[in-house]
Enzyme design. Structure first.
Site, mmCIF file in Angstrom:
data_model
loop_
_atom_site.group_PDB
_atom_site.id
_atom_site.type_symbol
_atom_site.label_atom_id
_atom_site.label_comp_id
_atom_site.label_asym_id
_atom_site.label_seq_id
_atom_site.Cartn_x
_atom_site.Cartn_y
_atom_site.Cartn_z
ATOM 1 N N TYR A 155 62.048 63.455 37.165
ATOM 2 C CA TYR A 155 63.034 62.881 38.092
ATOM 3 C C TYR A 155 64.353 63.658 38.024
ATOM 4 C CZ TYR A 155 65.811 59.231 40.402
ATOM 5 O OH TYR A 155 66.638 58.534 41.262
ATOM 6 N N LYS A 159 65.894 65.823 41.148
ATOM 7 C CA LYS A 159 67.195 65.460 41.731
ATOM 8 C C LYS A 159 68.218 66.583 41.518
ATOM 9 C CE LYS A 159 66.375 61.333 43.481
ATOM 10 N NZ LYS A 159 66.439 61.079 44.917
HETATM 11 P P1 NAP Z 1 62.335 52.047 46.108
HETATM 12 O O1 NAP Z 1 62.688 50.651 46.460
HETATM 13 O O2 NAP Z 1 61.217 52.298 45.178
HETATM 14 O O3 NAP Z 1 62.099 52.827 47.486
HETATM 15 C C1 NAP Z 1 61.604 54.132 47.516
HETATM 16 C C2 NAP Z 1 61.255 54.467 48.949
HETATM 17 O O4 NAP Z 1 60.710 55.797 48.969
HETATM 18 C C3 NAP Z 1 60.211 53.530 49.524
HETATM 19 O O5 NAP Z 1 60.511 53.250 50.866
HETATM 20 C C4 NAP Z 1 58.938 54.342 49.428
HETATM 21 O O6 NAP Z 1 58.041 53.935 50.451
HETATM 22 C C5 NAP Z 1 59.489 55.745 49.683
HETATM 23 N N1 NAP Z 1 58.586 56.792 49.222
HETATM 24 C C6 NAP Z 1 58.146 57.045 47.971
HETATM 25 N N2 NAP Z 1 57.296 58.066 47.970
HETATM 26 C C7 NAP Z 1 57.174 58.480 49.258
HETATM 27 C C8 NAP Z 1 56.421 59.492 49.915
HETATM 28 N N3 NAP Z 1 55.589 60.306 49.239
HETATM 29 N N4 NAP Z 1 56.554 59.626 51.245
HETATM 30 C C9 NAP Z 1 57.367 58.803 51.961
HETATM 31 N N5 NAP Z 1 58.103 57.837 51.398
HETATM 32 C C10 NAP Z 1 58.003 57.680 50.061
HETATM 33 O O7 NAP Z 1 63.567 52.814 45.462
HETATM 34 P P2 NAP Z 1 65.114 52.934 45.858
HETATM 35 O O8 NAP Z 1 65.860 52.580 44.650
HETATM 36 O O9 NAP Z 1 65.422 52.273 47.154
HETATM 37 O O10 NAP Z 1 65.209 54.526 46.007
HETATM 38 C C11 NAP Z 1 65.715 55.176 47.148
HETATM 39 C C12 NAP Z 1 66.360 56.479 46.703
HETATM 40 O O11 NAP Z 1 67.501 56.204 45.894
HETATM 41 C C13 NAP Z 1 65.441 57.374 45.868
HETATM 42 O O12 NAP Z 1 65.601 58.711 46.247
HETATM 43 C C14 NAP Z 1 65.979 57.165 44.454
HETATM 44 O O13 NAP Z 1 65.706 58.260 43.622
HETATM 45 C C15 NAP Z 1 67.460 56.992 44.730
HETATM 46 N N6 NAP Z 1 68.181 56.326 43.648
HETATM 47 C C16 NAP Z 1 67.960 55.016 43.353
HETATM 48 C C17 NAP Z 1 68.681 54.422 42.312
HETATM 49 C C18 NAP Z 1 68.477 52.979 41.962
HETATM 50 O O14 NAP Z 1 69.134 52.511 41.007
HETATM 51 N N7 NAP Z 1 67.665 52.213 42.649
HETATM 52 C C19 NAP Z 1 69.628 55.152 41.598
HETATM 53 C C20 NAP Z 1 69.835 56.493 41.928
HETATM 54 C C21 NAP Z 1 69.118 57.069 42.966
HETATM 55 P P3 NAP Z 1 56.438 53.994 50.351
HETATM 56 O O15 NAP Z 1 56.074 53.642 48.950
HETATM 57 O O16 NAP Z 1 56.041 53.008 51.389
HETATM 58 O O17 NAP Z 1 56.073 55.396 50.731
#
Ligand code: NAP
Length: 254
Positions: A155, A159
């Protein structure tokens, strides 16, 4: 008039979490939204919700790591929505979680194919549209791009690579009018954090759920970055932890 009227925004990972929240806000601000994720049904349900609210939305099942699926989605959204002004590269996975030597290389590489390769595929497909529109690209980054966290080597590496893609985009296309941003959303209450808590590895997994931000908070910043108010930050990796940014977006300062 809503500030993003007439714009078309493509959001990857829009089936839930930060991506779904960003899609709702972008649509409320007037943009037509294309919702991409593997879970097409969840994207359809969100598209219906947005349409019922008076917005314009198109759901597209798409694995961002597949060149074929991205090309098909790009064709469909151009046909249906006509243009692309905003690309939010948000799709991401945290797994595999474990020390580097305990992660099977295939799983490690799969993370990079999604988090870094997926963003690259969308940019490659849509950059001509974005350039023609003086458009905005927001790459959803992480604090993990800038420091290693135990158990998250894939990860962190993906990133970190994405943060360099943001800088490269700005260097190569900023002068042509592309507005490229990296965005660090903080620790947000989504399914990704459920997996992280379940792992018990590193300090992030120990954070109580109550301390996490709601997805609407980073989503508001993403929508704000898409407007001219953020022009002075173009090319940068902005963090939601920045109190000045919180004030400018109108978030409660934390
Ligand atoms: P999440 O709820 O797990 O959502 C992840 C999203 O990515 C889902 O819509 C998933 O949809 C999609 N996804 C995963 N693999 C995919 C693929 N191969 N093709 C198309 N879509 C895909 O997580 P989130 O926290 O909202 O994360 C969103 C972003 O924020 C990510 O880039 C994550 O690294 C970043 N982020 C999150 C946090 C945090 O604390 N939550 C912190 C820093 C950064 P499907 O499974 O339906 O494909």
């Amino acid at each position: 008039m809503p500030r993003l009227n007439g714009k078309v925004a493509v959001i990857t990972g829009a089936s839930r979490g930060i991506g779904a929240a960003a899609a709702r806000i972008l649509a409320r601000e007037g943009a037509a939204v294309a919702l991409l994720a593997r879970s097409e049904g969840a994207c359809q349900a969100l598209a219906e919700e947005i349409r019922a609210d008076g917005g314009r939305a198109l759901a597209l099942g798409c694995d961002v790591s597949s060149g074929k699926e991205v090309a098909k989605a790009a064709r469909a959204l151009r046909e249906e929505l006509g243009r692309v002004d905003i690309l939010v590269n948000n799709a991401g996975v945290v797994e595999p979680i474990g020390k580097l030597a305990d992660c099977p290389p295939e799983e490690w590489i799969r993370n990079i194919e999604i988090n870094l390769g997926g963003a690259l595929r969308l940019l490659h497909a849509l950059l001509p549209d974005l350039l023609g529109a003086n458009g905005t690209g927001v790459n959803v980054s992480s604090g993990a791009a800038h420091r290693p966290l135990e158990g998250w080597s894939a990860y962190c590496a993906g990133k970190a690579g994405l943060a360099m893609v943001t800088r490269s985009l700005h260097l190569e296309y900023g002068a042509e009018g592309l507005r490229a941003f990296g965005f660090i959303p903080g620790v947000v209450d989504t399914e990704m954090q459920v997996k992280i808590r379940g792992s018990g590895i590193n300090e992030v997994s120990k954070l109580p759920r109550e301390s996490l931000a709601s997805p609407e908070r980073p989503a508001r910043v993403i929508a704000w970055l898409c407007g001219p108010e953020a022009d002075d930050l173009v090319g940068q990796e902005v963090s939601i932890r920045d109190a000045d940014l919180q004030k400018r977006v109108g978030l409660e300062v934390e």
